[in-house]
Scaffold this motif. Structure first.
Motif, PDB file in Angstrom:
ATOM      1  N   LEU A  14       0.815  -1.218   0.000  1.00 26.55           N
ATOM      2  CA  LEU A  14       0.000   0.000   0.000  1.00 26.55           C
ATOM      3  C   LEU A  14       0.843   1.260   0.000  1.00 26.55           C
ATOM      4  O   LEU A  14       0.554   2.201  -0.740  1.00 26.55           O
ATOM      5  N   LYS A  15       1.889   1.314   0.797  1.00 24.99           N
ATOM      6  CA  LYS A  15       2.702   2.523   0.869  1.00 24.99           C
ATOM      7  C   LYS A  15       3.279   2.866  -0.511  1.00 24.99           C
ATOM      8  O   LYS A  15       3.250   4.022  -0.924  1.00 24.99           O
ATOM      9  N   TRP A  16       3.752   1.872  -1.228  1.00 27.94           N
ATOM     10  CA  TRP A  16       4.276   2.102  -2.571  1.00 27.94           C
ATOM     11  C   TRP A  16       3.153   2.519  -3.522  1.00 27.94           C
ATOM     12  O   TRP A  16       3.313   3.470  -4.289  1.00 27.94           O
ATOM     13  N   GLY A  45      -7.624   7.575  -2.447  1.00 28.03           N
ATOM     14  CA  GLY A  45      -8.028   6.282  -2.997  1.00 28.03           C
ATOM     15  C   GLY A  45      -8.373   5.230  -1.968  1.00 28.03           C
ATOM     16  O   GLY A  45      -8.409   4.043  -2.285  1.00 28.03           O
ATOM     17  N   VAL A  46      -8.624   5.634  -0.712  1.00 30.45           N
ATOM     18  CA  VAL A  46      -9.023   4.671   0.319  1.00 30.45           C
ATOM     19  C   VAL A  46     -10.370   5.076   0.918  1.00 30.45           C
ATOM     20  O   VAL A  46     -10.708   6.256   0.987  1.00 30.45           O
ATOM     21  N   CYS A  47     -11.118   4.086   1.352  1.00 25.76           N
ATOM     22  CA  CYS A  47     -12.429   4.334   1.962  1.00 25.76           C
ATOM     23  C   CYS A  47     -12.251   4.737   3.428  1.00 25.76           C
ATOM     24  O   CYS A  47     -11.160   4.635   3.996  1.00 25.76           O
ATOM     25  N   GLY A  53      -7.661   2.591   9.646  1.00 23.96           N
ATOM     26  CA  GLY A  53      -6.677   1.592  10.042  1.00 23.96           C
ATOM     27  C   GLY A  53      -5.289   1.792   9.446  1.00 23.96           C
ATOM     28  O   GLY A  53      -4.441   0.908   9.556  1.00 23.96           O
ATOM     29  N   LEU A  54      -5.046   2.944   8.843  1.00 17.86           N
ATOM     30  CA  LEU A  54      -3.744   3.181   8.224  1.00 17.86           C
ATOM     31  C   LEU A  54      -2.651   3.377   9.266  1.00 17.86           C
ATOM     32  O   LEU A  54      -2.894   3.907  10.349  1.00 17.86           O
ATOM     33  N   THR A  55      -1.442   2.978   8.910  1.00 19.65           N
ATOM     34  CA  THR A  55      -0.291   3.244   9.769  1.00 19.65           C
ATOM     35  C   THR A  55       0.062   4.729   9.655  1.00 19.65           C
ATOM     36  O   THR A  55      -0.432   5.430   8.759  1.00 19.65           O
ATOM     37  N   ASP A  56       0.930   5.194  10.512  1.00 17.79           N
ATOM     38  CA  ASP A  56       1.331   6.605  10.468  1.00 17.79           C
ATOM     39  C   ASP A  56       1.967   6.975   9.124  1.00 17.79           C
ATOM     40  O   ASP A  56       1.694   8.041   8.578  1.00 17.79           O
TER      41      ASP A  56
END
Length: 71
Positions: A14-16, A45-47, A53-56
């Motif tokens: 995801l980060k990439w 591009g995320v709901c 729940g994303l990381t920092d």
């Protein structure tokens, strides 16, 4: 967990993916979350569910999209 949905990107990528303008713009155009493919995505591009729940590090990249500065 590798994927939230078999059509979404693997979580470890995801980060990439968030740095790839074409992939983010496609998710926005089709209104489908990069991770889970749920409808209703933000400028990154995320709901809302996946955003929570994303990381920092992931959140930092998505916030750049939301502010309009891109990756």
């Amino acid at each position: 967990m590798d994927r939230l949905n078999s059509e979404g990107v693997p979580r470890q990528d995801l980060k990439w993916v968030l740095t790839q303008r074409r992939m983010v713009m496609t998710a926005r155009r089709i209104n489908s979350c990069l991770l889970c493919r749920r409808r209703g995505v933000n400028e990154g591009g995320v709901c809302d569910v996946c955003y929570a729940g994303l990381t920092d590090e992931e959140l930092s990249i998505v916030e750049k999209w939301v502010r309009g500065t891109g990756p």
